[in-house]
Scaffold this motif. Structure first.
Motif, short mmCIF file in Angstrom:
data_model
loop_
_atom_site.label_atom_id
_atom_site.label_comp_id
_atom_site.label_asym_id
_atom_site.label_seq_id
_atom_site.Cartn_x
_atom_site.Cartn_y
_atom_site.Cartn_z
N VAL A 131 -92.27 0.27 -28.90
CA VAL A 131 -91.24 0.23 -27.87
C VAL A 131 -91.87 0.20 -26.48
O VAL A 131 -91.41 -0.53 -25.58
N PHE A 132 -92.94 0.98 -26.26
CA PHE A 132 -93.67 0.92 -25.00
C PHE A 132 -94.04 -0.52 -24.68
O PHE A 132 -93.85 -1.01 -23.55
N HIS A 133 -94.61 -1.19 -25.67
CA HIS A 133 -95.08 -2.56 -25.47
C HIS A 133 -93.90 -3.51 -25.27
O HIS A 133 -93.95 -4.39 -24.40
N SER A 134 -92.84 -3.32 -26.04
CA SER A 134 -91.72 -4.26 -25.99
C SER A 134 -91.02 -4.24 -24.64
O SER A 134 -90.61 -5.28 -24.12
N ILE A 135 -90.86 -3.07 -24.07
CA ILE A 135 -90.17 -3.00 -22.78
C ILE A 135 -90.97 -3.69 -21.69
O ILE A 135 -90.42 -4.36 -20.81
N MET A 136 -92.31 -3.57 -21.76
CA MET A 136 -93.14 -4.19 -20.73
C MET A 136 -93.19 -5.71 -20.87
O MET A 136 -93.15 -6.43 -19.88
N ILE A 137 -93.29 -6.21 -22.12
CA ILE A 137 -93.30 -7.67 -22.25
C ILE A 137 -91.93 -8.25 -21.90
O ILE A 137 -91.83 -9.37 -21.42
N GLY A 138 -90.86 -7.45 -22.10
CA GLY A 138 -89.54 -7.91 -21.71
C GLY A 138 -89.41 -8.04 -20.20
O GLY A 138 -88.93 -9.06 -19.69
N LEU A 157 -93.01 -15.49 -28.04
CA LEU A 157 -92.45 -14.15 -28.19
C LEU A 157 -91.33 -14.10 -29.22
O LEU A 157 -91.05 -13.02 -29.77
N VAL A 158 -90.69 -15.21 -29.50
CA VAL A 158 -89.69 -15.21 -30.56
C VAL A 158 -90.35 -14.85 -31.89
O VAL A 158 -89.86 -13.97 -32.64
N PHE A 159 -91.47 -15.50 -32.20
CA PHE A 159 -92.19 -15.17 -33.44
C PHE A 159 -92.84 -13.79 -33.34
O PHE A 159 -92.94 -13.07 -34.34
N HIS A 160 -93.30 -13.44 -32.16
CA HIS A 160 -93.89 -12.12 -31.93
C HIS A 160 -92.91 -11.02 -32.29
O HIS A 160 -93.23 -10.09 -33.03
N GLN A 161 -91.70 -11.10 -31.78
CA GLN A 161 -90.69 -10.08 -32.05
C GLN A 161 -90.23 -10.10 -33.50
O GLN A 161 -89.94 -9.04 -34.08
N LEU A 162 -90.15 -11.29 -34.09
CA LEU A 162 -89.75 -11.39 -35.49
C LEU A 162 -90.77 -10.70 -36.40
O LEU A 162 -90.41 -9.88 -37.24
N PHE A 163 -92.05 -11.02 -36.23
CA PHE A 163 -93.09 -10.44 -37.06
C PHE A 163 -93.26 -8.95 -36.79
O PHE A 163 -93.46 -8.16 -37.71
N GLU A 164 -93.21 -8.58 -35.53
CA GLU A 164 -93.33 -7.17 -35.18
C GLU A 164 -92.18 -6.36 -35.79
O GLU A 164 -92.38 -5.24 -36.28
N GLY A 165 -90.99 -6.94 -35.78
CA GLY A 165 -89.85 -6.28 -36.40
C GLY A 165 -90.02 -6.12 -37.90
O GLY A 165 -89.65 -5.10 -38.47
N THR A 217 -86.64 -5.18 -26.08
CA THR A 217 -87.14 -6.36 -25.35
C THR A 217 -86.03 -7.07 -24.58
O THR A 217 -86.23 -7.43 -23.40
N PRO A 218 -84.84 -7.31 -25.15
CA PRO A 218 -83.76 -7.90 -24.34
C PRO A 218 -83.40 -7.07 -23.12
O PRO A 218 -83.14 -7.63 -22.04
N VAL A 219 -83.38 -5.74 -23.25
CA VAL A 219 -83.12 -4.89 -22.08
C VAL A 219 -84.22 -5.07 -21.04
O VAL A 219 -83.97 -5.15 -19.83
N GLY A 220 -85.48 -5.15 -21.52
CA GLY A 220 -86.57 -5.39 -20.59
C GLY A 220 -86.43 -6.72 -19.86
O GLY A 220 -86.70 -6.81 -18.65
N ILE A 221 -86.00 -7.75 -20.58
CA ILE A 221 -85.80 -9.05 -19.94
C ILE A 221 -84.70 -8.96 -18.89
O ILE A 221 -84.82 -9.52 -17.78
N ALA A 222 -83.62 -8.26 -19.22
CA ALA A 222 -82.53 -8.09 -18.25
C ALA A 222 -83.01 -7.37 -17.00
O ALA A 222 -82.63 -7.73 -15.87
N ILE A 271 -101.54 -2.84 -12.77
CA ILE A 271 -102.05 -1.54 -13.23
C ILE A 271 -101.05 -0.87 -14.16
O ILE A 271 -101.42 -0.32 -15.21
N ALA A 272 -99.77 -0.92 -13.80
CA ALA A 272 -98.75 -0.28 -14.63
C ALA A 272 -98.69 -0.92 -16.02
O ALA A 272 -98.67 -0.21 -17.04
N ILE A 273 -98.69 -2.24 -16.07
CA ILE A 273 -98.63 -2.92 -17.36
C ILE A 273 -99.90 -2.68 -18.16
O ILE A 273 -99.87 -2.46 -19.37
N GLY A 274 -101.05 -2.70 -17.47
CA GLY A 274 -102.31 -2.45 -18.15
C GLY A 274 -102.38 -1.06 -18.75
O GLY A 274 -102.86 -0.88 -19.87
N VAL A 275 -101.89 -0.07 -18.02
CA VAL A 275 -101.91 1.31 -18.54
C VAL A 275 -101.00 1.44 -19.75
O VAL A 275 -101.38 2.03 -20.78
N LEU A 276 -99.78 0.91 -19.67
CA LEU A 276 -98.86 1.03 -20.79
C LEU A 276 -99.36 0.27 -22.02
O LEU A 276 -99.19 0.73 -23.15
N ASN A 277 -99.98 -0.89 -21.80
CA ASN A 277 -100.55 -1.61 -22.93
C ASN A 277 -101.68 -0.82 -23.59
O ASN A 277 -101.80 -0.79 -24.82
#
Length: 363
Positions: free
Chosen positions: A219-226, A243-251, A280-285, A303-309
């Motif tokens: 979830v940490f990762h998904s919100i940031m990529i969104g 990312l469509v395949f990324h989210q499908l496989f990750e799910g 991820t959809p919320v992150g995109i929004a 820096i923020a994205i790098g730390v969360l990743n």
């Protein structure tokens, strides 16, 4: 965003202060932003994420309910779920190495940040995250074990053979049991002692905690990529498709782990699936809402994205290597299973690793 500033302040001691006037460090012009395509991405990724995470849970539900039916269709469902389970293990491990760590390295090596005063910032944060999760896992296990009244193996003393007469003709063949078990028994290297039996029990609190831990890292990762995708301008189409395949496989990877457990409250597993599907959809929004002020090449944002990743990488590395590979393969059920099951699980695992690694080329 407040979180961005907090993470920026935490990591700023590792970055040497210097001014950067690179042209690429400025935000992309707003005219190149396709709002309609970004809104479409919200719903497409919602569907892809939902299919990926809910499908294994529905399959597992059928496996549980019809496990003794003997129907060929049910046997096929069980075999597919078995393959998907280890395909998901490969997905989670590859996600940590080929996506999270790599993206964090790219964030911290971006010239818009400046020169790092401490070069191994990415692996250090990942290592710290992994150690924190390990400590939480360890003390949680200690707390949970207090409710178990059965003594550990090392404290079980063998009974004295008082019932055997001294004049027995087999006296010389009787070997007294050792006062303490062999040292390797404490390491989980024997068939009679498995310290991770709680982790392998689909009803145990420990197994549920491990899956919730995995979801936290994802979830940490998904919100940031969104957020990043929602604010992205150049190269959006390629990243969106990947990312469509990324989210499908990750799910699929997360859903098989959720579906493999026995939940006392069935709504919990559906809540976990829903949380992954909408993250991820919320992150995109959010990214769409802040795209005019969000600079994907800004120092604070990088820096923020790098730390969360890095934090997410540490969580998934611990979960993937310790809780999935070691617990299930080295000392778990896969150790003593048939060669056919081992081969099919290994093939599924490698396919999951390769699939997620290939997607990393475009994300």
């Amino acid at each position: 965003m407040i979180q961005t500033y907090i993470l920026y302040l935490l990591v700023i001691p590792f970055v040497q202060a210097q001014s950067t006037n690179y042209a690429q460090c400025t935000a992309s012009p707003s005219g190149s932003y396709d709002l309609g395509l970004h809104i479409t991405a919200v719903f497409v990724l919602l569907v892809a994420s939902a299919i990926g995470v809910f499908l294994p849970v529905f399959m597992a539900k059928n496996v549980d309910e019809k496990s003794n039916s003997g129907n060929k269709r049910d046997e096929w469902v069980r075999r597919v779920f078995f393959v998907m389970k280890y395909f998901g293990t490969g997905i989670i491990i590859s996600l940590a190495f080929c996506h999270l760590l790599q993206e964090s390295f790219e964030n911290f090596s971006n010239p818009c940040i400046g020169t790092l005063a401490y070069r191994p910032t990415t692996p250090s944060i990942a290592m710290g995250s992994m150690l924190v999760i390990w400590l939480v896992d360890y003390f949680s296990a200690r707390w949970a074990s207090r409710g178990d009244k059965s003594p550990p193996l090392a404290q079980i003393q063998p009974s004295k053979p008082t019932s055997i007469p001294l004049t027995s003709t087999n006296e010389d063949s009787i070997q007294p049991a050792p006062a303490t078990p062999p040292v390797f028994a404490d390491l989980g290297c024997t068939h009679i002692h498995r310290p991770t039996s709680d982790e392998l029990d689909p009803n145990s609190q420990r197994a549920h905690w491990d899956v919730q831990l995995l979801e936290g890292g994802i979830v940490f990762h998904s919100i940031m990529i969104g957020v990043t995708l929602g604010a992205q301008t150049g190269g959006f189409e390629v990243t969106f498709a990947a990312l469509v395949f990324h989210q499908l496989f990750e799910g699929l990877g997360l859903g098989t782990r959720i579906g493999a457990l026995v939940w006392k409250r069935s709504w919990t597993k559906w809540l976990m699936c829903t949380l992954y599907a909408i993250t991820t959809p919320v992150g995109i929004a959010i990214g769409i809402g802040v795209h005019q002020s969000f600079n994907e090449n800004g120092k604070r944002e990088l820096i923020a994205i790098g730390v969360l990743n890095s934090i997410s990488a540490g969580i998934l590395l611990y979960g993937g290597l310790c809780q999935l590979l070691y617990a299930e393969w080295v000392i778990g059920d896969m150790r003593d299973t048939s060669n056919a099951r081992v081969c099919s699980a290994l093939i599924a695992l490698l396919l999951g690793v390769i699939a997620m690694a290939l997607i990393g080329k475009w994300t």
